[in-house]
Design an enzyme around this catalytic site. Structure first.
Site, short mmCIF file in Angstrom:
data_model
loop_
_atom_site.label_atom_id
_atom_site.label_comp_id
_atom_site.label_asym_id
_atom_site.label_seq_id
_atom_site.Cartn_x
_atom_site.Cartn_y
_atom_site.Cartn_z
N HIS A 164 0.81 -1.23 0.00
CA HIS A 164 0.00 0.00 0.00
C HIS A 164 0.84 1.28 0.00
O HIS A 164 0.28 2.36 -0.01
CB HIS A 164 -0.92 -0.02 1.23
CG HIS A 164 -0.14 0.04 2.50
ND1 HIS A 164 0.69 -1.00 2.90
CD2 HIS A 164 -0.01 1.00 3.45
CE1 HIS A 164 1.27 -0.67 4.04
NE2 HIS A 164 0.87 0.54 4.39
N ASP A 165 2.16 1.17 0.06
CA ASP A 165 3.02 2.36 0.10
C ASP A 165 3.74 2.64 -1.22
O ASP A 165 4.50 3.61 -1.30
CB ASP A 165 4.12 2.19 1.16
CG ASP A 165 3.59 2.24 2.59
OD1 ASP A 165 2.54 2.87 2.80
OD2 ASP A 165 4.23 1.65 3.47
O1 ISL Z 1 5.81 5.01 2.03
C1 ISL Z 1 7.01 5.12 2.12
C2 ISL Z 1 7.70 6.06 1.29
O2 ISL Z 1 6.77 6.77 0.59
C3 ISL Z 1 7.77 4.30 3.05
O3 ISL Z 1 9.05 4.77 3.22
C4 ISL Z 1 7.00 4.27 4.36
O4 ISL Z 1 6.90 5.53 4.90
C5 ISL Z 1 7.71 3.42 5.35
O5 ISL Z 1 7.89 2.18 4.77
C6 ISL Z 1 6.87 3.26 6.60
O6 ISL Z 1 5.60 2.78 6.25
C7 ISL Z 1 4.72 2.41 7.25
O7 ISL Z 1 4.59 3.37 8.27
C8 ISL Z 1 3.98 4.61 7.91
C9 ISL Z 1 2.71 4.45 7.10
O8 ISL Z 1 2.36 5.68 6.52
C10 ISL Z 1 2.86 3.42 6.01
O9 ISL Z 1 1.63 3.24 5.35
C11 ISL Z 1 3.34 2.16 6.67
O10 ISL Z 1 3.39 1.06 5.80
C12 ISL Z 1 3.68 5.31 9.21
O11 ISL Z 1 2.92 4.47 10.03
#
Ligand code: ISL
Ligand code: CA
Length: 557
Positions: free
Chosen positions: A329-330
């Protein structure tokens, strides 16, 4: 040493992003009853474990990764009774459930933070990191992941609090034993309900360097490595968590996180460490991200991509374990990022599926990629909902840069690429909702949808089903050794997987070129499967077709 057999090495994970999976009540937001209505779909697909992105109560600043009550279900998603039904429904079908454990930070609307901000001597003050300002500004120049400073000023007590992600995601202070005990209690609550484990959000970030020094802002990835990740007490905390909680349950854990490099990975997942079972490392996902991160793309090569898989295999060895995945999802959709989401969408999506299923590690499929869903190319920034996109957009405009150029980057790396609703059929809004979806459906849903895929014997979905069942019958794919073959080739990713009983050769064409290819050192084999109805072989050479992927099995020698 030989690899220990574990169920969590053999099974396949499927990630559900609840907001976008299936809406049951017409409010445009996917929910738990929606997932329940698709349980047979999951079971037919042949996956073994569902990882559910957060469904806890949340003000939804970062789509549920900002939790205000870890013991409750977000009303938009349903009730605890719905959750219990989901868990039961999965277990009835032999599918396990992983919860997303987001405990590096909470929501600022969590009761702990509400108390914490009240006064400097509140009993919850030390649940978070509060620091006085410096020279009229924040305590340090630490940047947030999503743009701007990682410190936010709170007028009430005239101090700053730390938030590595958004302002509404204050970082929890793991130095405080009470915080750790709260986390362990939360974990026990869900494990006692019967969930089968956790995916742990940004787990290497939980221990901080308490000096909070000034950092060099010219390279964001070194800020991650040097300041956010792998803090001094991270292993102590994880070992305590294992002792206090995990050790008492037959469960699995997968840690996510930027900053877990291959050099230190086994400190987290080595079996003797008693910390976590496996990791979603992000090395290949962050490939091409420049010094300023995802909005600053730099060129990379196909060899860089292959190197990562080979190097990770080497360093993990037989000690630890990792996940194999190409999207979540990221990030962008995998077929758009590494395949061809146009003319060869079907072929390339299937070829990438072969890669995921045949490398050593627990595969994870992101919902929708099993039907080859693609990135979305909205031409109006207002169609995007992600807080990260919006924060970066504002910064981009503040610097006076071109909004069109920004949109182009979002088309490539925006997180909403993977967050548009699941495409179930060709009816309005792809059968996701009877109302207005919270984010627009990808307009290609009339061609790309589950119903269509179920009718078509040659679909990506059918191919996934087949691959999953073949994987179950071939433990060599799970435990066997790996060696890359012809590593320098510009289009082909070829490798061998083997053990005492079996050998497989996997050859994947990462291009739309057709050419003759001889797999060096391959012995007598027969074709086990491939993404074209048949593989053309003349003499020793395979006539590789665009994005062709084939698995050969060596005949016993
Ligand atoms: O999405 C990223 C870059 O755009 C990643 O670096 C992401 O921020 C990182 O992997 C952490 O992700 C996780 O924690 C975040 C959340 O927004 C993400 O959806 C989650 O997968 C904060 O909780
Ligand atoms: Ca709903």
């Amino acid at each position: 040493m030989t690899i220990t057999r574990k169920w969590w090495k053999e099974e396949v994970i499927y990630q559900i992003y609840p907001r976008s999976f299936k809406d049951s009540n017409g409010d445009g937001i996917g929910d738990i009853q929606g997932i329940i209505s698709k349980l047979d779909y999951l079971s037919d697909l042949g996956i073994d474990i569902v990882w559910l992105s957060p469904v806890y109560r949340s003000p939804n600043d970062d789509n549920g990764y900002d939790i205000s009550d870890y013991y409750d279900i977000h009303p938009e998603f349903g009730t605890m009774a719905d959750f219990d039904l989901l868990l039961q429904g999965l277990h009835d079908r032999g599918i396990r459930l992983l919860m997303d454990l987001v405990v590096n930070h909470s929501s600022d609307e969590h009761q702990w933070f509400q108390e914490s901000r009240k006064s400097r001597d509140n009993p919850y003050r030390d649940f978070y990191f509060w620091r006085p300002g410096k020279n009229g500004g924040p305590p340090s120049n630490l940047p947030s992941f999503f743009g701007g400073s990682a410190w936010a000023y709170d007028e009430l007590t005239e101090e700053y609090y730390l938030h590595i992600f958004t302002k509404k995601q204050p970082d929890l202070n793991w130095e405080n034993q009470k915080v750790r005990e709260e986390v362990y209690t939360i974990m026990r609550f869900w494990l006692d309900k019967g969930v089968d484990g956790f995916r742990m959000d940004v787990i290497p970030l939980i221990s901080k360097n308490l000096d909070f020094p000034e950092v060099d802002l010219s390279d964001f990835s070194s800020v991650i490595h040097d300041h956010f990740s792998n803090g001094p007490r991270v292993h102590e905390f994880l070992q305590e968590m294992h002792r206090e909680v995990l050790h008492h349950y037959d469960c699995m854990t997968v840690g996510e996180g930027p900053g877990i490099t291959m050099e230190i990975a086994n400190d987290y997942v080595g079996e003797d460490r008693k910390e976590i079972n496996m990791i979603f490392h992000l090395d290949h996902m962050l490939l091409g991200y420049g010094p300023q991160g995802k909005m600053d793309l730099v060129p990379t090569s196909f060899t860089d991509f292959k190197d990562l898989f080979s190097d990770w295999y080497q360093v993990i060895g037989e000690q630890g374990w990792i996940n194999i995945f190409l999207d979540n999802h990221d990030f962008a959709r995998m077929v758009s990022r590494w395949g061809d989401d146009d003319q060869y969408r079907k072929q390339s999506a299937k070829m990438l599926a072969i890669l995921i299923m045949t490398l050593r590690g627990t595969p994870c499929i992101y919902n929708g990629s099993e039907i080859g869903m693609t990135n979305v190319y909205f031409d109006d920034i207002n169609e995007y909902k992600d807080v990260e996109t919006w924060n970066f957009y504002r910064e981009h405009l503040d610097r006076g840069e071109d909004p069109e150029a920004f949109l182009k980057i979002v088309h490539r790396v925006g997180r909403d690429n993977a967050r548009t609703p699941m495409q179930w059929d060709d009816s309005k809004h792809a059968g996701f909702t009877s109302g207005q979806p919270w984010i627009k459906v990808n307009p290609n849903y009339s061609d790309i949808n589950v119903e269509e895929a179920q009718k078509d014997n040659d679909s990506i979905l059918k191919f996934y089903q087949h691959l999953l069942s073949v994987r179950k019958a071939h433990p060599t794919w799970v435990y066997g050794a790996y060696a890359s073959i012809d590593h320098g080739h510009d289009q082909i990713f070829a490798y061998k997987r083997w053990d005492a009983d079996n050998t497989y050769y996997i050859v994947l064409n990462f291009s739309e070129k057709s050419f003759d290819y001889i797999i060096p050192e391959m012995h007598t084999t027969s074709r086990l499967l491939g993404n074209y109805p048949k593989t053309e072989i003349e003499g020793d050479a395979i006539a590789m077709k665009p994005w062709e992927g084939v698995v050969f099995q060596a005949e016993s020698e």
